[in-house]
Design an enzyme around this catalytic site. Structure first.
Site, short mmCIF file in Angstrom:
data_model
loop_
_atom_site.label_atom_id
_atom_site.label_comp_id
_atom_site.label_asym_id
_atom_site.label_seq_id
_atom_site.Cartn_x
_atom_site.Cartn_y
_atom_site.Cartn_z
CD GLU A 195 -3.11 -0.73 2.25
OE1 GLU A 195 -3.35 0.45 2.60
OE2 GLU A 195 -3.64 -1.73 2.77
CB SER A 262 4.69 -21.77 -0.54
OG SER A 262 4.96 -21.03 0.62
CG ASP A 334 -5.65 -6.47 1.20
OD1 ASP A 334 -4.94 -6.28 2.20
OD2 ASP A 334 -6.06 -5.55 0.48
CG ASP A 337 -7.49 -2.31 4.49
OD1 ASP A 337 -6.79 -2.74 3.55
OD2 ASP A 337 -8.73 -2.31 4.46
#
Length: 822
Positions: A195, A262, A334, A337
């Protein structure tokens, strides 16, 4: 003169004897902490005897009557082999490194205190069911039993590092294991960094098309247009500068390029030559010595389980039982924030909320610093999470005056039941039961690949934030924390997490690639860890009708770069086989020689070949030339080559070829010009470091795996004993991934990859294999410190068997833990 000579001889002899005595004393003290694997040990807080049989690779097979006894044995074994590692992991989670290492780790401690994960871990213990609490309590008792043995028998403080640093080992607590899981979640998450980078780049590149070039979305349906960061916060200086990002080796905070990766893939019986299911898994993390992974077998009441553990955590995180196999890959969900919180101009102890100004939650925290005065820190929390310093991931560069940055993150739950999910998974017998068991998994979010005797499946596990469809930045940019629609609205139900069960094609897998395309806010993520390895994986999986254990191993060790094969024809389109022969010993002749080598290259990133080094240097130099004038100092943040960016530029997608022109120069440069200049840059750098004989270059000389001791790795002389350096094949975008450092004088060092590999065959489970990248012991005087490292480098494995007799047949020792008489 003769008298002087005799005295010089005597002095030299005395110095030699003294040196031998000093070295001998140091060795004796350090070797005292080497565990005796053949011993009967009477221990407190154990109800029934436990046997720890260590096979010839020093993998402990822990045999007990009840689960609580087995977890006790695992705690004892972890503390025997990895006590220093457990000490540093716990201190990191607690924010107490500076008590031992002084001011050099103070910034790490300050950050960890602000996140407060240890207090959250203590609270989370109460949210666990009785079975999980018993497992954690028994495990802690096993660790403490080893500490008692060390103290009562004067076993060299348990680890050589304990002599070098004054690091008293407090008793282990159940919450310590929860804190280490949260610590690993911190290491595997990169959305906060993403971000901030997107916001900073948005400020530098007002053209949205150019922003999409350098920070491209994974292929698939396009993402709806986002607001420019300057539109959200017009007061942020366009080119705000902060200190460059630095990170101590013990810090869990990684740039997004190293935040976790991975591979995992599975085959159903219909796609298996033997008629049994197959599973391969190799989780990728930063390399250390010893590796973070510790191989173990636990004989639970529900049956034996074997695989990879993390010292400090009583669970097999990737492994198998007789009936079920499981592997993990970073999901890139996600779960973070960043919020910009506006301060009250009249009272800076308050911040703006949808309902007006509100006081920060605050608490003082005192950090003890070795050889310095203590540091008192005031922790501040908003409704959206902890307030972070501007130095963290360069947050100050995107924080307007009169505001602070806070972060919301699923790992900050005080009712974290991840540990319960991990314990329950070991007792599951079927794919369906495994999916059900992990419904309580919180963080770090993972893609869990499961196989039982008949079925295969993949499920994203971990808490997924519920965002409002009207969220201003969709979680891709820091957003105003006082706007209600930007705030989290709780968590999405586990059933909404992506899942794939019994696919029709009989094959599934994940290389951190984009695995689902759903509109925001059910999107899972806009940031994905791979767009390249998955291309090679698809080819290898679909090139065979049926697979075997060996074909899965071959894929796991594959070093062919799809990226090199796709980019080189584009980048060198106007350079191949053009021009007249150049005079010998000129830059033009060297360029032609390099192009000739690359023209015949298969794209295999083999450690013994010169072409991978020429290719990697060229593409790295090319990206640097393309972005330097547009981004200025910010270009230093883009240390890893982004293949989609190079492709967009050379295919001129949405006008991306504009990057090729240096707008600060009068001539108009073409992409062919930039490719040629970048190749010359690369060859000059190569000749200065490795010599101008291109045919004699070896990729492995530059691409050394740096499995370094996080504390002693830079200490003169000691580093030769504690660091494990190896020439390796692979690269950033090969299935046998070896992520390059990207910075400094050795940018191609292999610093991040598969510390664990496992391949499980359920047609014959005991033919399954696994390996770790260093060895089982964390003691650098032990022969098991690096005995698996050469096997790992050569792509070899050790048996992954639950056969007790096989373990006993070639054991390096059997430890019997005997309950202390009451």
């Amino acid at each position: 003169m003769a008298l002087l000579f005799r005295w010089l001889v005597r002095l030299a002899g005395a110095m030699l004897v003294l040196s031998v005595l000093v070295v001998g004393s140091v060795y004796w003290l350090a070797s005292r902490s080497l565990p005796d694997y053949n011993a009967d040990v009477v221990v407190p807080n154990l109800k029934r005897p436990v046997e720890i049989v260590r096979d010839n690779a020093n993998v402990p097979h822990i045999l007990g009557t009840k689960d609580e006894d087995v977890f006790f044995g695992l705690g004892f074994a972890h503390a025997q082999d990895r006590l220093w590692q457990m000490t540093t992991l716990r201190r990191t989670a607690q924010g107490r490194l500076s008590e031992v290492f002084g001011a050099q780790t103070l910034d790490v401690d300050k950050l960890m205190r602000r996140f407060d994960i240890y207090a959250l871990s203590v609270a989370s213990f109460e949210a666990l069911d009785e079975n999980t609490q018993l497992a954690l309590t028994s495990y802690a008792a096993g660790v403490n039993a080893r500490l008692d043995q060390i103290n009562s028998e004067a076993l060299g403080r348990g680890a050589p590092e304990m002599f070098l640093f004054n690091a008293p080992m407090a008793p282990w607590r159940p919450a310590d294991s929860i804190a280490i899981v949260k610590l690993m979640a911190m290491q595997m998450s990169g959305h906060l960094d993403a971000e901030v980078i997107r916001a900073r780049t948005s400020l530098a590149l007002p053209d949205a098309d150019r922003l999409r070039d350098i920070l491209p979305d994974a292929p698939g349906t396009g993402v709806a247009a986002l607001p420019r960061y300057a539109a959200l916060f017009p007061d942020v200086p366009k080119f705000a500068q902060t200190e460059p990002y630095t990170s101590h080796p013990l810090s869990p905070f990684k740039r997004i390029a190293f935040a976790g990766a991975s591979n995992a893939w599975a085959a159903a019986p219909s796609r298996s030559a033997s008629g049994g299911t197959l599973l391969a898994n190799d989780p990728h993390l930063s390399f250390t010595a010893p590796t973070i992974w510790y191989l173990a077998r636990l004989e639970l009441e529900a049956g034996g389980v074997i695989g990879a553990t993390i010292p400090g955590v009583p669970a097999i995180l990737s492994g198998r039982s007789n009936d079920l196999g499981w592997g993990i890959t970073s999901s890139y969900l996600d779960d973070q924030d960043v919020y910009i919180e506006e301060l009250n101009p009249a009272n800076r102890e308050e911040y703006r909320t949808p309902d007006g100004f509100k006081k920060f939650r605050t608490r003082a925290s005192i950090i003890t610093v070795k050889d310095q005065d203590p540091v008192t820190l005031t922790l501040r929390w908003t409704d959206n999470g902890p307030v972070l310093p501007g130095s963290h991931y360069n947050l100050a560069s995107i924080t307007p005056p009169g505001t602070v940055a806070a972060v919301n993150w699923t790992v900050l739950s005080q009712r974290d039941t991840t540990m319960q999910a991990a314990i329950d998974l070991m007792n599951a017998k079927t794919v369906a039961a495994g999916i059900e068991a992990t419904s309580l998994f919180i963080a770090p979010s993972q893609n869990l690949t499961l196989v039982d005797r008949q079925n295969i499946a993949m499920k994203t596990i971990g808490a997924a934030p519920k965002r409002d469809p009207k969220h201003q930045s969709q979680g891709r940019l820091p957003s105003p924390g006082w706007i209600q629609t930007n705030r989290w609205q709780g968590m999405l139900p586990y059933s909404s997490n992506p899942g794939f069960v019994a696919p029709a094609g009989g094959i599934l897998g994940n290389t951190n690639n984009k695995m689902i395309d759903r509109p925001f806010p059910n999107h899972i993520s806009f940031e994905w860890g791979d767009t390249q390895r998955v291309q090679r994986w698809q080819r290898l999986m679909q090139s065979r009708q049926v697979h075997t254990r060996d074909s899965f191993i071959e894929a796991q060790l594959d070093t062919v770069s799809f990226t090199a094969r796709s980019l080189l024809p584009l980048v060198g389109a106007e350079l191949w086989f053009t021009g007249e022969a150049a005079p010998a010993n000129t830059p033009e002749a060297l360029r032609q020689q390099a192009l000739e080598l690359l023209a015949g290259w298969s794209g295999e990133m083999n450690e013994h070949l010169p072409e991978p080094l020429i290719y990697a240097s060229w593409i790295r130099a090319l990206q640097s030339r393309l972005i330097q004038d547009e981004l200025g100092p910010l270009a230093e943040e883009f240390t890893q080559v982004e293949p989609l960016f190079i492709e967009r530029v050379f295919r001129d997608v949405e006008g991306a070829s504009a990057w090729c022109d240096v707008f600060q120069s009068a001539p108009i440069e073409t992409c062919a010009d930039m490719a040629r200049l970048a190749l010359d840059d690369a060859l000059l750098e190569i000749s200065q470091k490795y010599g101008s004989g291109l045919e004699t270059l070896r990729w492995g000389d530059a691409h050394q795996a740096t499995q370094d001791h996080p504390v002693l790795g830079d200490v003169p002389l000691l580093r030769y004993f504690v660091n494990i350096r190896q020439s390796t094949s692979g690269g950033d975008n090969t299935l046998m991934r070896g992520r390059t450092k990207g910075t400094g004088p050795d940018p191609f060092q292999n610093v991040h990859g598969a510390g664990y590999r496992g391949v499980y065959d359920f047609a014959d489970p005991d033919s399954s294999v696994f390996v770790s990248s260093t060895g089982q012991s964390g003691h650098f005087l032990s022969r098991h410190y690096d005995d698996l490292a050469q096997l790992w480098r050569r792509g070899e494995y050790i048996p992954m068997s639950l056969d007790q007799e096989l373990a006993r047949a070639a054991s390096v020792g059997v430890t019997l833990l005997i309950p202390q008489a009451q």
